[in-house]
Design an enzyme around this catalytic site. Sequence first.
Site, PDB file in Angstrom:
ATOM      1  N   ARG A  74      -3.252   1.269   7.964  1.00  0.00           N
ATOM      2  CA  ARG A  74      -2.429   0.395   9.125  1.00  0.00           C
ATOM      3  C   ARG A  74      -1.455   1.605   9.622  1.00  0.00           C
ATOM      4  O   ARG A  74      -1.126   1.312  10.761  1.00  0.00           O
ATOM      5  CB  ARG A  74      -1.675  -0.412   8.028  1.00  0.00           C
ATOM      6  CG  ARG A  74      -0.707  -1.476   9.074  1.00  0.00           C
ATOM      7  CD  ARG A  74      -0.475  -2.763   8.355  1.00  0.00           C
ATOM      8  NE  ARG A  74      -0.174  -3.671   9.609  1.00  0.00           N
ATOM      9  CZ  ARG A  74       1.356  -3.939   9.423  1.00  0.00           C
ATOM     10  NH1 ARG A  74       2.254  -3.739   8.395  1.00  0.00           N
ATOM     11  NH2 ARG A  74       2.036  -4.963  10.113  1.00  0.00           N
ATOM     12  N   HIS A 133      -0.794   1.819  13.648  1.00  0.00           N
ATOM     13  CA  HIS A 133       0.805   2.087  14.122  1.00  0.00           C
ATOM     14  C   HIS A 133       1.347   3.207  14.383  1.00  0.00           C
ATOM     15  O   HIS A 133       2.132   3.203  15.525  1.00  0.00           O
ATOM     16  CB  HIS A 133       1.705   1.243  13.009  1.00  0.00           C
ATOM     17  CG  HIS A 133       1.636  -0.221  12.784  1.00  0.00           C
ATOM     18  ND1 HIS A 133       2.682  -1.070  12.428  1.00  0.00           N
ATOM     19  CD2 HIS A 133       0.387  -1.127  12.727  1.00  0.00           C
ATOM     20  CE1 HIS A 133       1.897  -2.362  12.281  1.00  0.00           C
ATOM     21  NE2 HIS A 133       0.956  -2.220  12.679  1.00  0.00           N
ATOM     22  N   ASN A 154       7.100  -3.199  11.822  1.00  0.00           N
ATOM     23  CA  ASN A 154       7.021  -2.067  10.695  1.00  0.00           C
ATOM     24  C   ASN A 154       7.973  -2.477   9.413  1.00  0.00           C
ATOM     25  O   ASN A 154       7.684  -2.105   8.437  1.00  0.00           O
ATOM     26  CB  ASN A 154       7.261  -0.850  11.402  1.00  0.00           C
ATOM     27  CG  ASN A 154       6.280  -0.258  12.277  1.00  0.00           C
ATOM     28  OD1 ASN A 154       5.402  -0.829  12.345  1.00  0.00           O
ATOM     29  ND2 ASN A 154       6.692   0.767  12.973  1.00  0.00           N
ATOM     30  N   HIS A 174      -8.786  -5.742   8.357  1.00  0.00           N
ATOM     31  CA  HIS A 174      -8.208  -6.810   7.533  1.00  0.00           C
ATOM     32  C   HIS A 174      -9.009  -7.333   6.517  1.00  0.00           C
ATOM     33  O   HIS A 174      -8.621  -8.151   5.774  1.00  0.00           O
ATOM     34  CB  HIS A 174      -7.719  -7.925   8.336  1.00  0.00           C
ATOM     35  CG  HIS A 174      -6.631  -7.482   9.331  1.00  0.00           C
ATOM     36  ND1 HIS A 174      -5.884  -8.390  10.520  1.00  0.00           N
ATOM     37  CD2 HIS A 174      -5.818  -6.426   9.591  1.00  0.00           C
ATOM     38  CE1 HIS A 174      -5.094  -7.760  10.917  1.00  0.00           C
ATOM     39  NE2 HIS A 174      -4.996  -6.657  10.583  1.00  0.00           N
TER      40      HIS A 174
HETATM   41  C1  HEM Z   1      -5.617  -6.975  16.321  1.00  0.00           C
HETATM   42  C2  HEM Z   1      -4.414  -6.981  16.186  1.00  0.00           C
HETATM   43  C3  HEM Z   1      -3.553  -7.070  14.989  1.00  0.00           C
HETATM   44  C4  HEM Z   1      -2.615  -7.463  14.385  1.00  0.00           C
HETATM   45  C5  HEM Z   1      -1.961  -8.923  14.991  1.00  0.00           C
HETATM   46  C6  HEM Z   1      -2.291  -7.446  13.033  1.00  0.00           C
HETATM   47  C7  HEM Z   1      -1.154  -7.897  12.247  1.00  0.00           C
HETATM   48  C8  HEM Z   1      -1.116  -7.664  10.871  1.00  0.00           C
HETATM   49  C9  HEM Z   1      -0.129  -8.099  10.042  1.00  0.00           C
HETATM   50  C10 HEM Z   1       0.792  -9.229  10.542  1.00  0.00           C
HETATM   51  C11 HEM Z   1      -0.569  -7.763   8.867  1.00  0.00           C
HETATM   52  C12 HEM Z   1       0.366  -7.931   7.738  1.00  0.00           C
HETATM   53  C13 HEM Z   1       1.462  -6.853   7.614  1.00  0.00           C
HETATM   54  C14 HEM Z   1       2.622  -7.703   6.553  1.00  0.00           C
HETATM   55  O1  HEM Z   1       2.687  -8.976   6.525  1.00  0.00           O
HETATM   56  O2  HEM Z   1       3.285  -7.006   6.026  1.00  0.00           O
HETATM   57  C15 HEM Z   1      -1.499  -6.619   8.931  1.00  0.00           C
HETATM   58  C16 HEM Z   1      -1.837  -5.803   7.971  1.00  0.00           C
HETATM   59  C17 HEM Z   1      -2.967  -4.878   7.976  1.00  0.00           C
HETATM   60  N1  HEM Z   1      -3.167  -4.346   9.155  1.00  0.00           N
HETATM   61 FE1  HEM Z   1      -3.176  -5.246  10.909  1.00  0.00          FE
HETATM   62  N2  HEM Z   1      -3.185  -6.367  12.927  1.00  0.00           N
HETATM   63  C18 HEM Z   1      -3.924  -5.911  13.851  1.00  0.00           C
HETATM   64  C19 HEM Z   1      -4.808  -4.764  14.012  1.00  0.00           C
HETATM   65  C20 HEM Z   1      -4.896  -3.714  12.868  1.00  0.00           C
HETATM   66  C21 HEM Z   1      -5.954  -2.798  13.272  1.00  0.00           C
HETATM   67  C22 HEM Z   1      -6.398  -2.388  14.588  1.00  0.00           C
HETATM   68  C23 HEM Z   1      -5.931  -2.252  12.042  1.00  0.00           C
HETATM   69  C24 HEM Z   1      -6.607  -0.741  11.857  1.00  0.00           C
HETATM   70  C25 HEM Z   1      -7.528  -0.484  12.130  1.00  0.00           C
HETATM   71  C26 HEM Z   1      -5.111  -3.021  11.025  1.00  0.00           C
HETATM   72  C27 HEM Z   1      -5.038  -2.547   9.766  1.00  0.00           C
HETATM   73  C28 HEM Z   1      -4.236  -3.464   8.734  1.00  0.00           C
HETATM   74  C29 HEM Z   1      -4.204  -3.224   7.549  1.00  0.00           C
HETATM   75  C30 HEM Z   1      -4.855  -2.406   6.665  1.00  0.00           C
HETATM   76  C31 HEM Z   1      -3.314  -4.116   7.006  1.00  0.00           C
HETATM   77  C32 HEM Z   1      -2.809  -4.286   5.518  1.00  0.00           C
HETATM   78  C33 HEM Z   1      -1.739  -3.616   5.095  1.00  0.00           C
HETATM   79  C34 HEM Z   1      -1.136  -3.937   3.742  1.00  0.00           C
HETATM   80  O3  HEM Z   1      -2.084  -4.208   2.733  1.00  0.00           O
HETATM   81  O4  HEM Z   1       0.031  -3.758   3.516  1.00  0.00           O
HETATM   82  N3  HEM Z   1      -4.649  -3.827  11.893  1.00  0.00           N
HETATM   83  N4  HEM Z   1      -1.698  -6.761  10.243  1.00  0.00           N
END
Ligand code: HEM
Length: 340
Positions: free
Chosen positions: A69, A73, A101, A200
């Site tokens: 992530r 970002h 973030n 995800h």
């Molecule tokens: C398509 C639009 C996307 C949205 C709206 C989105 C949104 C989010 C949100 C809201 C979270 C939870 C964060 C939290 O609650 O602290 C999250 C976690 C995460 N996102 Fe996305 N994301 C997107 C795309 C991506 C992409 C493109 C990647 C990587 C290639 C990614 C990788 C991750 C990962 C690995 C997590 C888990 C992080 C953790 O365990 O703390 N996301 N994302």
Amino acid sequence: MAPSLCFRTFILQFMLLVFSILNTSLHASEPPLTLEYYASACPNLFEIVKKEMECAVLSDPRNAALIVRLHFHDCFVQGCDGSVLLDDTITLTGEKKASPNIHSLKGFRIIDRIKNNLESECPGIVSCADILTIAARDAVILVGGPYWDVPLGRKDSITASPELAEANLPTANEGLATIISKFLYQGLSVTDMVALSGAHTIGMARCENVRARIYGGDFEATSGSNPLSQSYLSSLKSTCPPVRGVGDNNITAMDYVTPDLFDNSFYHLLLKGEGLLSSDQEMYSSLLGIQTKQLVKQYAADPVAFFQQFSDSMVKLGNITNQDSFATGEVRKSCRFVNT
Ligand code: HEM
Ligand SMILES: *[C@@H]1O[C@H](CO)[C@@H](O)[C@H](O)[C@H]1NC(C)=O
Ligand SMILES: *[C@@H]1O[C@H](CO)[C@@H](O)[C@H](O)[C@H]1NC(C)=O
């Protein structure tokens, strides 16, 4: 219903057009990234990154998600230039406190450790942006995902942009059209968007980002029309109380079936209507998502196709760079601060 649908479709088409024009100027004449970039100056680079990532993911598989992530970002804000890694100082406001973030991005100490090791081995050579890109690839492998070659040669920015972090990064309560437009703006396609969202399949989301999905109504879900199953809901409710500000940082897995495994289970959840993030479920359930729905079905049915596309799309994500980072960029000594 019908007029608003048409209108939204029109807006989407319009945004597609605008962004496809913007893109051409965003990615002009940069020095290309190459696989061999550090081959002579830091031959043990890949070994060093891999070793540190192995320790990190072995001690907690969540660390893989954190690093993937972080890379995402980084790349959506001024290109992949390590801007996300910068701490706030008197003269620089970093991106860590921007709303997508804050309280959410983690894993910075893992990058610090890799950087320290590399500074002992080959001082001043490897950019933090490249470290993060390699680390994200290794993270995916370590939790069962695909391998891909990582083009290198990024420079670290001497600036950060909390404003662009707010503007460019997608959030869980945004509609499908908005999220697609944010990917197109970066030169990524709808296919890239659906495949990269497959990240995800690992990692956690905080209650703050899923409360609307769980309780709808007062919490203004954008897609209250995609209800979750009762059993999933009751488990989510026990983690996330229905009160703003209470348990906001409590976390729950986005893929509750195989939370620590990089597989295509995320897409199976979407088919069942059990995508945790409202934005994820929209890819399958939105009336606008004819193409995205097709891709979700494809990746659910064909894990090899998902891995292949995810690898390609990660390279594209890592290819987002901007002129500035090559013109004024540097190789930071510490990933948290620009060189003095
Ligand atoms: C398509 C639009 C996307 C949205 C709206 C989105 C949104 C989010 C949100 C809201 C979270 C939870 C964060 C939290 O609650 O602290 C999250 C976690 C995460 N996102 Fe996305 N994301 C997107 C795309 C991506 C992409 C493109 C990647 C990587 C290639 C990614 C990788 C991750 C990962 C690995 C997590 C888990 C992080 C953790 O365990 O703390 N996301 N994302
Ligand atoms: C990424 O960039 C490298 C070098 O700049 C190029 O060779 C490669 O084709 C690009 N890959 C994608 C998927 O855009
Ligand atoms: C956070 O989650 C834990 C365990 O899931 C739960 O016991 C706790 O009550 C939650 N916090 C709040 C404020 O609800």
